[in-house]
Scaffold this motif. Structure first.
Motif, PDB file in Angstrom:
ATOM      1  N   GLU A 130      10.619 -16.405   0.996  1.00  7.84           N
ATOM      2  CA  GLU A 130       9.983 -15.097   0.860  1.00  7.84           C
ATOM      3  C   GLU A 130       8.941 -14.934   1.960  1.00  7.84           C
ATOM      4  OE1 GLU A 130       7.533 -12.456  -2.448  1.00  7.84           O
ATOM      5  OE2 GLU A 130       8.419 -14.373  -3.015  1.00  7.84           O
ATOM      6  N   ASP A 131       8.895 -13.723   2.541  1.00  9.17           N
ATOM      7  CA  ASP A 131       7.890 -13.467   3.574  1.00  9.17           C
ATOM      8  C   ASP A 131       6.711 -12.700   2.976  1.00  9.17           C
ATOM      9  OD1 ASP A 131       8.581 -10.732   3.493  1.00  9.17           O
ATOM     10  OD2 ASP A 131       9.815 -10.853   5.289  1.00  9.17           O
ATOM     11  N   THR A 132       5.701 -12.418   3.800  1.00 10.59           N
ATOM     12  CA  THR A 132       4.479 -11.766   3.334  1.00 10.59           C
ATOM     13  C   THR A 132       4.697 -10.316   2.937  1.00 10.59           C
ATOM     14  OG1 THR A 132       3.908 -11.428   5.662  1.00 10.59           O
ATOM     15  CG2 THR A 132       2.866 -13.291   4.541  1.00 10.59           C
ATOM     16  N   ALA A 133       5.838  -9.722   3.290  1.00 11.70           N
ATOM     17  CA  ALA A 133       6.166  -8.354   2.862  1.00 11.70           C
ATOM     18  C   ALA A 133       6.925  -8.354   1.536  1.00 11.70           C
ATOM     19  CB  ALA A 133       6.990  -7.651   3.940  1.00 11.70           C
ATOM     20  N   GLY A 134       7.209  -9.556   0.988  1.00 14.45           N
ATOM     21  CA  GLY A 134       7.936  -9.646  -0.271  1.00 14.45           C
ATOM     22  C   GLY A 134       9.444  -9.669  -0.123  1.00 14.45           C
ATOM     23  N   GLN A 135       9.945  -9.683   1.116  1.00 11.48           N
ATOM     24  CA  GLN A 135      11.387  -9.764   1.346  1.00 11.48           C
ATOM     25  C   GLN A 135      11.851 -11.191   1.067  1.00 11.48           C
ATOM     26  OE1 GLN A 135      13.591  -7.256   2.520  1.00 11.48           O
ATOM     27  NE2 GLN A 135      11.897  -5.921   1.981  1.00 11.48           N
ATOM     28  N   GLN A 136      12.992 -11.323   0.357  1.00 11.47           N
ATOM     29  CA  GLN A 136      13.502 -12.643   0.002  1.00 11.47           C
ATOM     30  C   GLN A 136      14.911 -12.862   0.519  1.00 11.47           C
ATOM     31  OE1 GLN A 136      13.431 -13.271  -4.210  1.00 11.47           O
ATOM     32  NE2 GLN A 136      11.260 -13.745  -4.236  1.00 11.47           N
ATOM     33  N   THR A 137      15.208 -14.114   0.796  1.00 14.99           N
ATOM     34  CA  THR A 137      16.561 -14.547   1.147  1.00 14.99           C
ATOM     35  C   THR A 137      16.896 -15.773   0.319  1.00 14.99           C
ATOM     36  OG1 THR A 137      16.317 -13.797   3.430  1.00 14.99           O
ATOM     37  CG2 THR A 137      18.071 -15.376   2.991  1.00 14.99           C
ATOM     38  N   SER A 138      18.088 -15.769  -0.283  1.00  9.52           N
ATOM     39  CA  SER A 138      18.609 -16.944  -0.982  1.00  9.52           C
ATOM     40  C   SER A 138      19.611 -17.622  -0.065  1.00  9.52           C
ATOM     41  CB  SER A 138      19.342 -16.530  -2.259  1.00  9.52           C
ATOM     42  OG  SER A 138      18.478 -15.849  -3.110  1.00  9.52           O
ATOM     43  N   PHE A 139      19.604 -18.947  -0.061  1.00 13.33           N
ATOM     44  CA  PHE A 139      20.584 -19.686   0.736  1.00 13.33           C
ATOM     45  C   PHE A 139      21.057 -20.883  -0.058  1.00 13.33           C
ATOM     46  CE2 PHE A 139      22.156 -22.626   3.897  1.00 13.33           C
ATOM     47  CZ  PHE A 139      22.873 -21.786   4.730  1.00 13.33           C
ATOM     48  N   PRO A 140      22.358 -21.067  -0.238  1.00 13.15           N
ATOM     49  CA  PRO A 140      23.433 -20.293   0.360  1.00 13.15           C
ATOM     50  C   PRO A 140      23.327 -18.813  -0.012  1.00 13.15           C
ATOM     51  CG  PRO A 140      24.309 -22.276  -0.672  1.00 13.15           C
ATOM     52  CD  PRO A 140      22.865 -22.186  -1.021  1.00 13.15           C
ATOM     53  N   TYR A 141      23.825 -17.979   0.896  1.00 13.92           N
ATOM     54  CA  TYR A 141      23.763 -16.537   0.709  1.00 13.92           C
ATOM     55  C   TYR A 141      24.580 -16.121  -0.505  1.00 13.92           C
ATOM     56  CZ  TYR A 141      21.913 -16.691   5.439  1.00 13.92           C
ATOM     57  OH  TYR A 141      21.159 -16.983   6.538  1.00 13.92           O
ATOM     58  N   ASP A 142      24.215 -14.986  -1.090  1.00 11.24           N
ATOM     59  CA  ASP A 142      24.881 -14.521  -2.308  1.00 11.24           C
ATOM     60  C   ASP A 142      26.381 -14.321  -2.129  1.00 11.24           C
ATOM     61  OD1 ASP A 142      22.486 -14.595  -3.694  1.00 11.24           O
ATOM     62  OD2 ASP A 142      21.990 -12.520  -3.189  1.00 11.24           O
ATOM     63  N   ASP A 143      26.836 -14.034  -0.907  1.00  5.29           N
ATOM     64  CA  ASP A 143      28.274 -13.809  -0.701  1.00  5.29           C
ATOM     65  C   ASP A 143      28.993 -15.050  -0.166  1.00  5.29           C
ATOM     66  OD1 ASP A 143      27.147 -13.776   1.811  1.00  5.29           O
ATOM     67  OD2 ASP A 143      28.213 -11.986   2.484  1.00  5.29           O
ATOM     68  N   ASP A 144      28.288 -16.199  -0.128  1.00  7.71           N
ATOM     69  CA  ASP A 144      28.952 -17.441   0.277  1.00  7.71           C
ATOM     70  C   ASP A 144      29.926 -17.883  -0.816  1.00  7.71           C
ATOM     71  OD1 ASP A 144      27.721 -17.643   2.700  1.00  7.71           O
ATOM     72  OD2 ASP A 144      26.288 -19.181   2.098  1.00  7.71           O
ATOM     73  N   PRO A 145      30.990 -18.584  -0.455  1.00  5.81           N
ATOM     74  CA  PRO A 145      31.966 -19.037  -1.449  1.00  5.81           C
ATOM     75  C   PRO A 145      31.364 -19.960  -2.511  1.00  5.81           C
ATOM     76  CG  PRO A 145      32.832 -19.312   0.766  1.00  5.81           C
ATOM     77  CD  PRO A 145      31.400 -18.908   0.903  1.00  5.81           C
ATOM     78  N   SER A 146      30.352 -20.740  -2.160  1.00  3.93           N
ATOM     79  CA  SER A 146      29.699 -21.620  -3.118  1.00  3.93           C
ATOM     80  C   SER A 146      28.255 -21.152  -3.294  1.00  3.93           C
ATOM     81  CB  SER A 146      29.710 -23.060  -2.620  1.00  3.93           C
ATOM     82  OG  SER A 146      29.018 -23.891  -3.512  1.00  3.93           O
ATOM     83  N   PRO A 147      27.825 -20.871  -4.520  1.00  3.09           N
ATOM     84  CA  PRO A 147      26.474 -20.344  -4.722  1.00  3.09           C
ATOM     85  C   PRO A 147      25.361 -21.373  -4.548  1.00  3.09           C
ATOM     86  CG  PRO A 147      27.538 -20.708  -6.827  1.00  3.09           C
ATOM     87  CD  PRO A 147      28.565 -21.003  -5.766  1.00  3.09           C
ATOM     88  N   THR A 148      25.724 -22.654  -4.435  1.00  2.00           N
ATOM     89  CA  THR A 148      24.724 -23.711  -4.251  1.00  2.00           C
ATOM     90  C   THR A 148      25.269 -24.770  -3.311  1.00  2.00           C
ATOM     91  OG1 THR A 148      25.549 -25.098  -6.070  1.00  2.00           O
ATOM     92  CG2 THR A 148      23.857 -23.454  -6.618  1.00  2.00           C
ATOM     93  N   ARG A 149      24.384 -25.636  -2.868  1.00  2.00           N
ATOM     94  CA  ARG A 149      24.767 -26.896  -2.253  1.00  2.00           C
ATOM     95  C   ARG A 149      24.607 -27.940  -3.347  1.00  2.00           C
ATOM     96  NH1 ARG A 149      24.069 -26.717   3.542  1.00  2.00           N
ATOM     97  NH2 ARG A 149      25.049 -24.768   4.113  1.00  2.00           N
ATOM     98  N   ALA A 150      25.134 -29.130  -3.135  1.00  3.87           N
ATOM     99  CA  ALA A 150      25.018 -30.149  -4.172  1.00  3.87           C
ATOM    100  C   ALA A 150      25.126 -31.547  -3.572  1.00  3.87           C
ATOM    101  CB  ALA A 150      26.106 -29.955  -5.225  1.00  3.87           C
ATOM    102  N   TYR A 151      24.621 -32.516  -4.307  1.00  4.08           N
ATOM    103  CA  TYR A 151      24.856 -33.921  -3.999  1.00  4.08           C
ATOM    104  C   TYR A 151      25.103 -34.651  -5.306  1.00  4.08           C
ATOM    105  CZ  TYR A 151      19.899 -34.727  -5.154  1.00  4.08           C
ATOM    106  OH  TYR A 151      18.695 -34.792  -5.773  1.00  4.08           O
TER     107      TYR A 151
END
Length: 176
Positions: A130-151
């Motif tokens: 999240e930046d100081t303007a309140g804009q957020q990014t999730s990664f992996p991105y919402d349209d990625d084939p896998s919603p998370t990374r894992a181990y």
């Protein structure tokens, strides 16, 4: 106006090509672009964990590179984790101070160390920046084939010549 094909953007010799799907539109010649944004959220890439194959005694280092829009600074980078697909969800702060497995303070690489887990435990994770303007990014991105990374933590205790698989199924799916 979603672009239905892969687009690669090169950010430097040492950085891999991140996905950009869903960010670009088809264009609107002679008009304001249909996907114009006044504020661009942080760009998140190079999400990694180490060791790649942890044992139950290994803490796991997670790092990610985050770049803010030119007009903003990064306010927070958090790591969301869950054990066994959606259980025991936790949120952890990540740091760019050179003391949490990140390279140097202020270099845009954020890090943290997760405690070891027992053998045969699958840990899913994703980053929210999240930046100081309140804009957020999730990664992996919402349209990625896998919603998370894992181990997966594994102690190598099962010694067999037969292929050994752990199957992870959501509780809701078990009843079907």
């Amino acid at each position: 106006d979603f672009v239905g094909f892969n687009i690669n953007v090169r950010f430097g010799v040492s950085e891999p090509d991140p996905p950009v799907g869903g960010v670009l539109g088809n264009g609107t010649p002679g008009q304001v672009n249909s996907v114009i944004e006044d504020a661009v959220p942080p760009f998140v890439r190079q999400l990694e964990h180490f060791p790649e194959l942890p044992t139950p005694t290994d803490p796991v280092q997670i790092t990610v590179r985050v770049t803010p829009n030119a007009d903003q600074t990064i306010a927070a980078v958090r790591l969301e984790t869950s054990i066994l697909i959606g259980r025991n969800e936790e949120i952890h702060d990540m740091f760019d101070d050179g003391e949490h497995g990140d390279l140097e303070a202020g270099d845009g690489v954020y890090g943290l160390t997760l405690e070891p887990h027992a053998s045969h435990v699958l840990v899913h994770y994703r980053v929210i920046a999240e930046d100081t303007a309140g804009q957020q990014t999730s990664f992996p991105y919402d349209d990625d084939p896998s919603p998370t990374r894992a181990y997966y933590s594994y102690d190598g205790a099962v010694q067999t010549k037969v292929t050994f698989l752990d199957l992870f199924i959501r509780d809701a799916t078990l009843g079907r």
